[in-house]
Motif scaffolding. Sequence first.
Motif, short mmCIF file in Angstrom:
data_model
loop_
_atom_site.label_atom_id
_atom_site.label_comp_id
_atom_site.label_asym_id
_atom_site.label_seq_id
_atom_site.Cartn_x
_atom_site.Cartn_y
_atom_site.Cartn_z
N MET A 235 0.91 5.78 -13.26
CA MET A 235 -0.46 5.30 -13.44
C MET A 235 -0.75 4.27 -12.35
O MET A 235 0.16 3.61 -11.86
N TRP A 236 -2.03 4.10 -11.99
CA TRP A 236 -2.38 3.25 -10.86
C TRP A 236 -1.93 1.81 -11.07
O TRP A 236 -1.50 1.15 -10.12
N ASN A 237 -2.02 1.28 -12.30
CA ASN A 237 -1.63 -0.11 -12.53
C ASN A 237 -0.11 -0.29 -12.42
O ASN A 237 0.37 -1.29 -11.89
N ILE A 238 0.64 0.68 -12.87
CA ILE A 238 2.10 0.64 -12.72
C ILE A 238 2.47 0.82 -11.25
O ILE A 238 3.38 0.16 -10.74
N ALA A 239 1.75 1.69 -10.55
CA ALA A 239 2.01 1.90 -9.12
C ALA A 239 1.76 0.62 -8.33
O ALA A 239 2.52 0.29 -7.41
N LEU A 240 0.75 -0.13 -8.72
CA LEU A 240 0.46 -1.40 -8.06
C LEU A 240 1.60 -2.40 -8.29
O LEU A 240 2.03 -3.10 -7.37
N ILE B 61 0.83 -1.21 0.00
CA ILE B 61 0.00 0.00 0.00
C ILE B 61 0.87 1.26 0.00
O ILE B 61 0.65 2.18 -0.79
N LEU B 62 1.85 1.30 0.88
CA LEU B 62 2.70 2.48 1.00
C LEU B 62 3.46 2.78 -0.29
O LEU B 62 3.45 3.91 -0.78
N ALA B 63 4.09 1.76 -0.86
CA ALA B 63 4.85 1.97 -2.09
C ALA B 63 3.92 2.34 -3.25
O ALA B 63 4.27 3.16 -4.09
N GLY B 64 2.74 1.74 -3.29
CA GLY B 64 1.78 2.08 -4.33
C GLY B 64 1.31 3.51 -4.24
O GLY B 64 1.21 4.22 -5.24
N VAL B 65 1.04 3.96 -3.03
CA VAL B 65 0.60 5.34 -2.82
C VAL B 65 1.71 6.32 -3.19
O VAL B 65 1.47 7.35 -3.84
N ILE B 66 2.94 6.00 -2.80
CA ILE B 66 4.06 6.88 -3.14
C ILE B 66 4.25 6.94 -4.66
O ILE B 66 4.49 8.01 -5.23
N ALA B 67 4.12 5.79 -5.33
CA ALA B 67 4.27 5.77 -6.79
C ALA B 67 3.18 6.61 -7.46
O ALA B 67 3.47 7.33 -8.43
N VAL B 68 1.96 6.53 -6.96
CA VAL B 68 0.88 7.35 -7.52
C VAL B 68 1.17 8.83 -7.26
O VAL B 68 0.95 9.68 -8.13
N ALA B 69 1.68 9.14 -6.08
CA ALA B 69 2.02 10.53 -5.77
C ALA B 69 3.13 11.06 -6.68
O ALA B 69 3.19 12.26 -6.94
N LEU B 70 3.96 10.15 -7.18
CA LEU B 70 5.02 10.54 -8.11
C LEU B 70 4.56 10.44 -9.57
O LEU B 70 5.37 10.33 -10.48
N HIS B 71 3.23 10.43 -9.76
CA HIS B 71 2.58 10.51 -11.07
C HIS B 71 2.69 9.22 -11.90
O HIS B 71 2.69 9.29 -13.14
#
Length: 88
Positions: free
Chosen positions: A32-37, A20-30
């Motif tokens: 896409m949600w599937n790549i962030a996952l 969850i944490l890494a996914g949220v940080i990746a989304v915050a760094l712009h």
Amino acid sequence: MTIGNRIAPIRFLVFAAMLILAGVIAVALHAMWNIALLIGFDIATCVFIVSTFPLLNDSPEEIREAAKRKDANREACWQSRSYFVLSF
């Protein structure tokens, strides 16, 4: 009774938190949600694998004893899964 007996072993909880944490940080760094996952899953998997390294020094008996101590309520888990599957 520890959290490993009630919910899940700490390694699995850390995995979920890192995902969850890494996914949220990746989304915050712009990202896409599937790549962030995917990024979150990769990072969480690396942390999980590193957390299992201390087990390599244990004997099979020590691993069995640790598994018994940290066993969450598996019977209830199986019952709830069975109910869910049979409800369809």
